[in-house]
Design a protein around this motif. Structure first.
Motif, PDB file in Angstrom:
ATOM      1  N   GLY A  29       0.670  -1.079   0.036  1.00 11.81           N
ATOM      2  CA  GLY A  29       0.093  -0.035   0.083  1.00 11.81           C
ATOM      3  C   GLY A  29       0.804   1.302  -0.051  1.00 11.81           C
ATOM      4  N   TYR A  30       2.081   1.392   0.943  1.00  9.28           N
ATOM      5  CA  TYR A  30       2.737   2.513   0.742  1.00  9.28           C
ATOM      6  C   TYR A  30       3.445   2.653  -0.415  1.00  9.28           C
ATOM      7  CZ  TYR A  30       6.156   5.774   2.280  1.00  9.28           C
ATOM      8  OH  TYR A  30       7.147   6.706   2.191  1.00  9.28           O
ATOM      9  N   GLU A  31       3.851   1.611  -1.009  1.00 11.01           N
ATOM     10  CA  GLU A  31       4.593   1.535  -2.312  1.00 11.01           C
ATOM     11  C   GLU A  31       3.626   2.012  -3.472  1.00 11.01           C
ATOM     12  OE1 GLU A  31       5.465  -2.407  -4.617  1.00 11.01           O
ATOM     13  OE2 GLU A  31       7.381  -1.809  -3.867  1.00 11.01           O
ATOM     14  N   GLU A  32       2.492   1.709  -3.314  1.00  6.60           N
ATOM     15  CA  GLU A  32       1.324   2.595  -4.284  1.00  6.60           C
ATOM     16  C   GLU A  32       1.250   4.169  -4.090  1.00  6.60           C
ATOM     17  OE1 GLU A  32      -0.379   1.621  -6.921  1.00  6.60           O
ATOM     18  OE2 GLU A  32       0.814  -0.586  -6.586  1.00  6.60           O
ATOM     19  N   TRP A  33       1.259   4.346  -2.618  1.00  6.92           N
ATOM     20  CA  TRP A  33       1.284   5.819  -2.206  1.00  6.92           C
ATOM     21  C   TRP A  33       2.491   6.539  -2.853  1.00  6.92           C
ATOM     22  CZ3 TRP A  33      -2.286   9.166  -1.036  1.00  6.92           C
ATOM     23  CH2 TRP A  33      -3.349   8.425  -0.431  1.00  6.92           C
ATOM     24  N   GLN A  34       3.807   5.853  -2.866  1.00 14.70           N
ATOM     25  CA  GLN A  34       4.964   6.656  -3.482  1.00 14.70           C
ATOM     26  C   GLN A  34       4.725   6.832  -4.748  1.00 14.70           C
ATOM     27  OE1 GLN A  34       7.717   3.480  -2.138  1.00 14.70           O
ATOM     28  NE2 GLN A  34       8.847   5.011  -0.789  1.00 14.70           N
ATOM     29  N   LYS A  35       4.141   6.020  -5.567  1.00 13.72           N
ATOM     30  CA  LYS A  35       3.921   6.331  -7.081  1.00 13.72           C
ATOM     31  C   LYS A  35       2.733   7.446  -7.038  1.00 13.72           C
ATOM     32  CE  LYS A  35       4.727   1.255  -7.706  1.00 13.72           C
ATOM     33  NZ  LYS A  35       3.872   0.128  -8.384  1.00 13.72           N
ATOM     34  N   ALA A  36       1.656   7.154  -6.380  1.00 16.98           N
ATOM     35  CA  ALA A  36       0.749   8.222  -6.478  1.00 16.98           C
ATOM     36  C   ALA A  36       1.122   9.346  -5.964  1.00 16.98           C
ATOM     37  CB  ALA A  36      -0.617   7.643  -5.770  1.00 16.98           C
ATOM     38  N   SER A  37       2.285   9.623  -5.174  1.00 22.90           N
ATOM     39  CA  SER A  37       2.480  10.861  -4.718  1.00 22.90           C
ATOM     40  C   SER A  37       2.925  11.706  -5.807  1.00 22.90           C
ATOM     41  CB  SER A  37       3.590  10.864  -3.567  1.00 22.90           C
ATOM     42  OG  SER A  37       4.650  10.303  -4.008  1.00 22.90           O
ATOM     43  N   LEU A  38       3.433  11.161  -6.894  1.00 24.85           N
ATOM     44  CA  LEU A  38       4.115  11.939  -7.886  1.00 24.85           C
ATOM     45  C   LEU A  38       2.758  12.511  -8.922  1.00 24.85           C
ATOM     46  CD1 LEU A  38       6.916   9.653  -9.146  1.00 24.85           C
ATOM     47  CD2 LEU A  38       7.115  11.567  -7.915  1.00 24.85           C
ATOM     48  N   ALA A  39       1.702  11.774  -9.193  1.00 25.58           N
ATOM     49  CA  ALA A  39       0.648  12.368  -9.710  1.00 25.58           C
ATOM     50  C   ALA A  39      -0.100  13.209  -8.738  1.00 25.58           C
ATOM     51  CB  ALA A  39      -0.266  10.819  -9.852  1.00 25.58           C
ATOM     52  N   LEU A  40      -0.374  13.097  -7.709  1.00 24.20           N
ATOM     53  CA  LEU A  40      -0.962  14.191  -6.789  1.00 24.20           C
ATOM     54  C   LEU A  40      -0.285  15.222  -6.485  1.00 24.20           C
ATOM     55  CD1 LEU A  40      -2.489  11.563  -4.382  1.00 24.20           C
ATOM     56  CD2 LEU A  40      -3.772  12.873  -5.903  1.00 24.20           C
ATOM     57  N   LYS A  41       1.343  15.315  -6.860  1.00 30.38           N
ATOM     58  CA  LYS A  41       2.146  16.318  -6.597  1.00 30.38           C
ATOM     59  C   LYS A  41       2.395  16.819  -5.019  1.00 30.38           C
ATOM     60  CE  LYS A  41       1.218  18.688 -11.226  1.00 30.38           C
ATOM     61  NZ  LYS A  41       0.243  17.818 -11.785  1.00 30.38           N
ATOM     62  N   ILE A  42       2.602  15.746  -4.538  1.00 24.66           N
ATOM     63  CA  ILE A  42       2.889  15.621  -2.984  1.00 24.66           C
ATOM     64  C   ILE A  42       4.201  16.517  -2.751  1.00 24.66           C
ATOM     65  CG2 ILE A  42       3.484  14.267  -0.928  1.00 24.66           C
ATOM     66  CD1 ILE A  42       0.520  14.084  -1.773  1.00 24.66           C
ATOM     67  N   THR A  43       4.173  17.460  -2.054  1.00 24.28           N
ATOM     68  CA  THR A  43       5.211  18.387  -1.675  1.00 24.28           C
ATOM     69  C   THR A  43       5.485  18.472  -0.244  1.00 24.28           C
ATOM     70  OG1 THR A  43       4.267  20.342  -1.600  1.00 24.28           O
ATOM     71  CG2 THR A  43       5.091  19.686  -3.821  1.00 24.28           C
ATOM     72  N   LYS A  44       6.541  18.980   0.155  1.00 26.31           N
ATOM     73  CA  LYS A  44       6.797  19.275   1.743  1.00 26.31           C
ATOM     74  C   LYS A  44       6.032  20.783   2.070  1.00 26.31           C
ATOM     75  CE  LYS A  44      11.446  21.250   0.811  1.00 26.31           C
ATOM     76  NZ  LYS A  44      12.779  20.612   0.962  1.00 26.31           N
ATOM     77  N   ASP A  45       5.349  21.306   1.019  1.00 27.58           N
ATOM     78  CA  ASP A  45       4.526  22.576   1.310  1.00 27.58           C
ATOM     79  C   ASP A  45       3.158  22.283   2.181  1.00 27.58           C
ATOM     80  OD1 ASP A  45       2.821  24.830   1.393  1.00 27.58           O
ATOM     81  OD2 ASP A  45       3.646  25.593  -0.497  1.00 27.58           O
ATOM     82  N   LYS A  46       3.315  22.446   3.473  1.00 25.92           N
ATOM     83  CA  LYS A  46       2.295  22.065   4.385  1.00 25.92           C
ATOM     84  C   LYS A  46       0.852  22.727   4.137  1.00 25.92           C
ATOM     85  CE  LYS A  46       4.824  20.137   7.719  1.00 25.92           C
ATOM     86  NZ  LYS A  46       4.734  18.499   7.790  1.00 25.92           N
ATOM     87  N   THR A  47       1.187  24.022   3.681  1.00 27.92           N
ATOM     88  CA  THR A  47      -0.191  24.886   3.214  1.00 27.92           C
ATOM     89  C   THR A  47      -0.823  24.047   1.783  1.00 27.92           C
ATOM     90  OG1 THR A  47       0.739  26.703   4.048  1.00 27.92           O
ATOM     91  CG2 THR A  47      -1.322  26.858   2.728  1.00 27.92           C
ATOM     92  N   ILE A 109       2.115  12.072   4.484  1.00 29.39           N
ATOM     93  CA  ILE A 109       2.909  13.000   3.682  1.00 29.39           C
ATOM     94  C   ILE A 109       4.389  13.337   4.135  1.00 29.39           C
ATOM     95  CG2 ILE A 109       2.989  15.663   3.039  1.00 29.39           C
ATOM     96  CD1 ILE A 109       0.741  13.823   1.608  1.00 29.39           C
ATOM     97  N   ASP A 110       4.354  13.212   5.755  1.00 26.78           N
ATOM     98  CA  ASP A 110       5.629  13.373   6.291  1.00 26.78           C
ATOM     99  C   ASP A 110       6.476  12.243   5.952  1.00 26.78           C
ATOM    100  OD1 ASP A 110       4.834  15.632   7.262  1.00 26.78           O
ATOM    101  OD2 ASP A 110       4.553  15.049   9.291  1.00 26.78           O
ATOM    102  N   LYS A 111       6.017  11.173   6.153  1.00 29.77           N
ATOM    103  CA  LYS A 111       6.729   9.748   5.541  1.00 29.77           C
ATOM    104  C   LYS A 111       7.180   9.751   4.164  1.00 29.77           C
ATOM    105  CE  LYS A 111       6.848   4.674   6.048  1.00 29.77           C
ATOM    106  NZ  LYS A 111       8.218   4.890   6.024  1.00 29.77           N
ATOM    107  N   LEU A 112       6.288  10.134   3.200  1.00 33.14           N
ATOM    108  CA  LEU A 112       6.587  10.309   1.778  1.00 33.14           C
ATOM    109  C   LEU A 112       7.635  11.193   1.394  1.00 33.14           C
ATOM    110  CD1 LEU A 112       2.899   9.965   0.555  1.00 33.14           C
ATOM    111  CD2 LEU A 112       4.701   8.229  -0.150  1.00 33.14           C
TER     112      LEU A 112
END
Length: 150
Positions: A29-47, A109-112
């Motif tokens: 599941g976490y592996e899927e999150w790692q892939k999906a985080s790029l599509a969702l544009k996960i960043t360290k910007d908390k706001t 998000i913090d873990k990713l």
């Protein structure tokens, strides 16, 4: 809830190796999150990540359901349905209530983001080197600083 039923199915089906199977499901599941985080544009910007949470939480319940997550992933161009989606929810839904709270979202998000940092990559490489008695990391052509470049 659907997530709790999924966890119970894994545990019941595994019996003696239950912990290993559950751990593997969380890993996938976490592996899927790692892939999906790029599509969702996960960043360290908390706001920005809080805004993303609120955008995904269409019904404004204060938590993200698997249906809301699936719609957001599809809009981002990432196909996750069935077991992939269940595994993603399983990995992030730490209280097993079937939704992702803001606290669970922030922890995810913090873990990713932490796993993307050069220091984390260096630690992983050090662990690999010591486990495999490989060459010192200076001999590797790809260094973690390369991972940070876009």
């Amino acid at each position: 809830s659907e997530i709790m039923a999924f966890k119970m199915l894994l545990i019941k089906g595994a019996k003696p190796v239950g912990a290993a199977v559950v751990g593997f499901a969380a890993f996938k599941g976490y592996e899927e999150w790692q892939k999906a985080s790029l599509a969702l544009k996960i960043t360290k910007d908390k706001t920005q990540m809080e805004k993303l949470f609120n955008d995904i939480d269409v019904d404004k319940s204060g938590s993200i359901s698997s249906d809301e997550l699936q719609v957001a992933l599809q809009k981002a161009g990432y196909e996750a349905s069935g077991l992939r989606l269940k595994a993603m929810m399983y990995a992030a839904d730490t209280d097993s209530n079937g939704t992702l709270s803001k606290e669970e979202w922030v922890a995810l998000i913090d873990k990713l983001i932490d796993d993307r940092t050069p220091e984390t990559a260096d630690k992983a490489l050090d662990k690999y080197v010591s486990a495999n008695k490989a060459k010192p990391k200076e001999d590797y052509t790809v260094h973690s600083s390369v991972l940070d470049k876009k």
